[in-house]
Design a protein around this motif. Sequence first.
Motif, PDB file in Angstrom:
ATOM      1  N   SER A  80       0.820  -1.203   0.000  1.00 21.78           N
ATOM      2  CA  SER A  80       0.000   0.000   0.000  1.00 21.78           C
ATOM      3  C   SER A  80       0.857   1.257   0.000  1.00 21.78           C
ATOM      4  CB  SER A  80      -0.923   0.004   1.230  1.00 21.78           C
ATOM      5  OG  SER A  80      -1.715   1.162   1.258  1.00 21.78           O
ATOM      6  N   LEU A 108      -7.608  -8.262 -10.159  1.00 19.98           N
ATOM      7  CA  LEU A 108      -8.677  -7.303  -9.873  1.00 19.98           C
ATOM      8  C   LEU A 108     -10.009  -7.775 -10.437  1.00 19.98           C
ATOM      9  CD1 LEU A 108      -6.772  -4.076 -10.999  1.00 19.98           C
ATOM     10  CD2 LEU A 108      -7.010  -4.915  -8.676  1.00 19.98           C
ATOM     11  N   PRO A 124     -13.124  -5.525  -5.824  1.00 21.43           N
ATOM     12  CA  PRO A 124     -12.258  -5.427  -4.645  1.00 21.43           C
ATOM     13  C   PRO A 124     -12.168  -6.769  -3.930  1.00 21.43           C
ATOM     14  CG  PRO A 124     -13.807  -3.592  -4.733  1.00 21.43           C
ATOM     15  CD  PRO A 124     -14.240  -4.564  -5.780  1.00 21.43           C
ATOM     16  N   ALA A 132      -5.198  -9.822  -0.742  1.00 27.73           N
ATOM     17  CA  ALA A 132      -6.011  -8.605  -0.649  1.00 27.73           C
ATOM     18  C   ALA A 132      -5.167  -7.342  -0.632  1.00 27.73           C
ATOM     19  CB  ALA A 132      -6.893  -8.670   0.601  1.00 27.73           C
ATOM     20  N   THR A 135      -3.540  -6.809  -4.173  1.00 31.28           N
ATOM     21  CA  THR A 135      -4.501  -6.544  -5.243  1.00 31.28           C
ATOM     22  C   THR A 135      -5.220  -5.218  -5.044  1.00 31.28           C
ATOM     23  OG1 THR A 135      -4.819  -8.923  -5.514  1.00 31.28           O
ATOM     24  CG2 THR A 135      -6.464  -7.486  -6.493  1.00 31.28           C
ATOM     25  N   ASN A 136      -5.674  -4.951  -3.823  1.00 35.05           N
ATOM     26  CA  ASN A 136      -6.385  -3.698  -3.578  1.00 35.05           C
ATOM     27  C   ASN A 136      -5.466  -2.486  -3.706  1.00 35.05           C
ATOM     28  OD1 ASN A 136      -8.838  -4.992  -3.176  1.00 35.05           O
ATOM     29  ND2 ASN A 136      -8.500  -5.259  -0.997  1.00 35.05           N
ATOM     30  N   LEU A 139      -5.366  -1.788  -7.342  1.00 36.28           N
ATOM     31  CA  LEU A 139      -6.622  -1.180  -7.761  1.00 36.28           C
ATOM     32  C   LEU A 139      -6.641   0.306  -7.425  1.00 36.28           C
ATOM     33  CD1 LEU A 139      -9.475  -1.478  -8.906  1.00 36.28           C
ATOM     34  CD2 LEU A 139     -10.246  -2.153  -6.634  1.00 36.28           C
ATOM     35  N   ASN A 140      -6.229   0.660  -6.205  1.00 32.92           N
ATOM     36  CA  ASN A 140      -6.204   2.057  -5.791  1.00 32.92           C
ATOM     37  C   ASN A 140      -5.185   2.860  -6.602  1.00 32.92           C
ATOM     38  OD1 ASN A 140      -8.149   1.558  -3.840  1.00 32.92           O
ATOM     39  ND2 ASN A 140      -6.651   1.128  -2.242  1.00 32.92           N
TER      40      ASN A 140
END
Length: 243
Positions: A80, A108, A124, A132, A135-136, A139-140
């Motif tokens: 992140s 995704l 999501p 998670a 992948t998230n 996506l963000n």
Amino acid sequence: MRVLVIGASGFLGAHTYLLLKTTDGIDATGAYGRRAILPDMCQVDLASGEVVGSLIREIDPDVVIWCAKHTCAATTGTESEINTIGLRAVLAHARRDVRIIFVSTDGLLSGTQGHYDEKAVTVPIEADSGVAVYTNAKLNAEQYLRDNWDNYCVVRVGPIYGRSIFEEWDPRIAALTAAFARGETVLRATNIKRTFIDVRDLAHALCELVKHPYKGILHLGPLESLNHFEFACTVADMNGFSS
């Protein structure tokens, strides 16, 4: 043309960087997080916006290829963090005409088809999934790039396989062949389909996109989709084991 490969010590980044180094008209720089696998790379902590900004100002790239994963950031960096702090610092300090090629994932998407249209709806991932965070974060990062940059290409790919630049099999195939050699029964899902892609094919495609005008989302992969069970059977067959 100056091209910066972020994550150049990684599986995909290393192949991409080496190809660019031998391409006429390209001045390639490879940035790594934890260790340089080739002597002419530079280190960057993607969890530090100041460090990333300094690198961008120093190199002044025309193209940035983002191949980074969290293992290429500082030991305190997470997926992140590098996709928020690191990527946003790139956009904050790069010229507005710089081309950003961002490697993302087809994780995704639902996983029921494997051969996706670029207009496919993203999904999501539930927080308790093992993928998670990765992948998230992708996506963000995709959404932030699309909202804040013009000359970008988001490249979504399925699981990447093949040999490293040192001719070592990727962890997925290495684990499978080791299990086959021990005579173990291997269990793999049949209800998740992906477009498995060879790392060398993907590296060549990324290098082609450096000078290609395409903007937006692009799904790269073979025409044939496989579920994880079918892929394991393919690995068994090509290595002389009974599938």
